[in-house]
Design an enzyme around this catalytic site. Structure first.
Site, PDB file in Angstrom:
ATOM      1  N   TYR A 178      27.437   9.802  53.487  1.00 13.53           N
ATOM      2  CA  TYR A 178      28.625   9.726  52.252  1.00 13.53           C
ATOM      3  C   TYR A 178      27.980   8.653  51.250  1.00 13.53           C
ATOM      4  O   TYR A 178      27.628   7.394  52.249  1.00 13.53           O
ATOM      5  CB  TYR A 178      29.449   9.704  52.660  1.00 13.53           C
ATOM      6  CG  TYR A 178      30.002  11.346  53.210  1.00 13.53           C
ATOM      7  CD1 TYR A 178      30.447  12.068  52.407  1.00 13.53           C
ATOM      8  CD2 TYR A 178      30.108  11.533  54.466  1.00 13.53           C
ATOM      9  CE1 TYR A 178      29.900  13.571  52.465  1.00 13.53           C
ATOM     10  CE2 TYR A 178      30.315  12.624  55.124  1.00 13.53           C
ATOM     11  CZ  TYR A 178      31.049  13.897  53.735  1.00 13.53           C
ATOM     12  OH  TYR A 178      30.977  14.866  54.012  1.00 13.53           O
ATOM     13  N   LYS A 200      48.015   2.594  80.233  1.00 12.01           N
ATOM     14  CA  LYS A 200      48.830   2.972  79.817  1.00 12.01           C
ATOM     15  C   LYS A 200      47.226   4.156  78.441  1.00 12.01           C
ATOM     16  O   LYS A 200      46.286   3.803  78.907  1.00 12.01           O
ATOM     17  CB  LYS A 200      49.462   2.935  79.574  1.00 12.01           C
ATOM     18  CG  LYS A 200      48.925   0.986  78.449  1.00 12.01           C
ATOM     19  CD  LYS A 200      49.641   0.645  78.036  1.00 12.01           C
ATOM     20  CE  LYS A 200      49.058  -0.888  77.372  1.00 12.01           C
ATOM     21  NZ  LYS A 200      50.069  -1.666  76.483  1.00 12.01           N
TER      22      LYS A 200
HETATM   23  C1  LIG Z   1      52.844  -5.530  78.888  1.00 10.97           C
HETATM   24  C2  LIG Z   1      51.662  -5.687  79.457  1.00 10.97           C
HETATM   25  N1  LIG Z   1      50.451  -5.994  80.831  1.00 10.97           N
HETATM   26  C3  LIG Z   1      49.679  -5.863  80.750  1.00 10.97           C
HETATM   27  C4  LIG Z   1      48.897  -5.285  79.302  1.00 10.97           C
HETATM   28  C5  LIG Z   1      47.117  -5.080  79.783  1.00 10.97           C
HETATM   29  O1  LIG Z   1      46.604  -6.153  78.789  1.00 10.97           O
HETATM   30  P1  LIG Z   1      44.782  -6.263  79.346  1.00 10.97           P
HETATM   31  O2  LIG Z   1      44.157  -4.990  78.708  1.00 10.97           O
HETATM   32  O3  LIG Z   1      44.711  -6.982  78.038  1.00 10.97           O
HETATM   33  O4  LIG Z   1      44.839  -6.744  80.050  1.00 10.97           O
HETATM   34  C6  LIG Z   1      49.578  -5.015  78.642  1.00 10.97           C
HETATM   35  C7  LIG Z   1      48.337  -4.273  77.376  1.00 10.97           C
HETATM   36  O5  LIG Z   1      48.524  -4.034  76.220  1.00 10.97           O
HETATM   37  C8  LIG Z   1      50.737  -4.643  78.046  1.00 10.97           C
HETATM   38  O6  LIG Z   1      51.046  -4.419  77.187  1.00 10.97           O
END
Ligand SMILES: Cc1ncc(COP(=O)(O)O)c(C=O)c1O
Length: 354
Positions: free
Chosen positions: A251, A33
């Site tokens: 800055y 994602k």
């Molecule tokens: C529902 C769910 N599963 C798995 C993951 C993967 O988590 P991680 O990146 O901590 O392994 C996420 C990430 O936020 C998530 O929201």
């Protein structure tokens, strides 16, 4: 050409996936994602094709991007859908979706879809962000089963504090999940990266590693598994100047030299995703040698202390993070986490290796 490059090591990504899967001992959805945590979702999914058991994204837009690029493996929508039409697309595109609350469940029951779906039914086992309450879970499961809209149900939950191994909450969440799910048929999924590493008892038929695939360790302290950083954010020194003791830099009043200081100017700033809060003190490496940011990070530039690196100068290569400086170190300087820092890398040209 502006020298800022995000080098993405796809061989390291594959190695990290293999490591995650070997810890899981079962199937693992690669979480890609948010554009694969800033690494490029299509390139990462293609690099893992034939290796990953499937992928997880946040929403249907992200899934359709992968399908359009020819990714054929299962893809799970972790947030589920936002309107009923998306269920039709899920059926047409063979996308799996999380159902994490009453509105999504009711929409699915009412939807007219061309084929039944694979649904991951989420339980709120303690995080209180999404999912059905434990006492409502079996009923939601039965409604799904009876809906005629579902071919397969995977039971899932998510941990709030798996990255804090000493905190008993993960164990308590898993126990609650088990107590509710014991009587319900189907496969299960609990573990994210931190749980895979630190909580072996949470490994089930499916795991969902994300951050560890990109080589950032989710746990604050070792022992850490041998993950390989996937992104190296690199730039070059394109200006050098000397400032005297007592002179300010950049800055505001973030840095005033306490000694004669040689300052290198680097093409990378907060518009590139380098955190502005990681100003004076944040580590970076110049020609492979660690130094530190001095002064406040600005939009397109930041400045580095070259005083103790007499061999460094115009054209020197700078690693903002990668193998010499862990992205988590930079994140810690900014008071944030590697996830956020990596996701914010949008403007840098990505170069894929391996
Ligand atoms: C529902 C769910 N599963 C798995 C993951 C993967 O988590 P991680 O990146 O901590 O392994 C996420 C990430 O936020 C998530 O929201």
């Amino acid at each position: 050409m502006r020298p800022l490059v995000a080098e993405i090591d796809l061989a390291a990504l594959r190695d990290n996936y293999r490591l995650a899967k070997s810890l899981a001992g079962s199937r693992a959805l690669a979480v890609v994602k948010a554009n694969a945590y800033g690494h490029g979702a299509v390139a990462c999914a293609e690099a893992l094709s034939g290796l990953a058991d499937g992928f997880a994204v946040a929403c249907i837009e992200e899934a359709l991007e992968l399908r359009a690029a020819g990714v054929a493996a299962p893809i799970l929508l972790l947030e589920g859908v936002f309107d009923a039409d998306e269920y039709t697309l899920c059926a047409e595109q063979n996308l799996w979706c999380v159902v994490q609350g009453e509105p999504q469940l009711a929409m699915l029951e009412a939807a007219s879809i061309p084929a039944p779906l694979t649904v991951w039914l989420k339980m709120d086992s303690g995080m209180h962000r999404a999912g059905f309450a434990p006492e409502a879970y079996a009923r939601a499961y039965q409604r799904l089963s009876a809906s005629g809209k579902v071919a397969d149900i995977v039971k899932m939950s998510h941990f709030a504090r798996a990255d804090e191994p000493a905190v008993p909450m993960t164990h308590a969440q898993a126990e609650l999940f088990d107590s509710v799910c014991r009587e319900l048929p189907g496969e299960e999924s609990l573990a994210n990266s931190a749980a895979l590493i630190a909580h072996p008892a949470t490994r089930r038929a499916w795991s969902r590693p994300g951050i560890m695939l990109y080589g950032a360790n989710p746990l604050p302290a070792g022992p850490w598994p041998a993950l390989r950083p996937v992104m190296t954010l690199k730039s070059r020194v394109f200006g050098v100047r000397e400032i005297a003791a007592g002179e300010p830099l950049g800055y505001g009043d973030n840095f005033v030299a306490t000694r004669p200081t040689r300052v290198g100017l680097i093409a990378c700033g907060y518009a590139d995703g380098y955190p502005r809060l990681a100003s004076t003190g944040s580590p970076l490496a110049v020609d492979g040698v660690r130094s530190r940011v001095i002064g406040r990070v600005s939009m397109d530039m930041l400045t580095v202390d070259l005083t103790d690196l007499p061999g460094a100068g115009l054209g020197s290569e700078v690693e903002l993070w990668g193998n010499t400086v862990q992205v988590g170190e930079v994140a810690a300087h900014a008071g944030t986490i590697a996830y956020e820092v990596l996701c914010n890398v949008k403007r840098a040209r990505r170069v894929y290796l391996g």
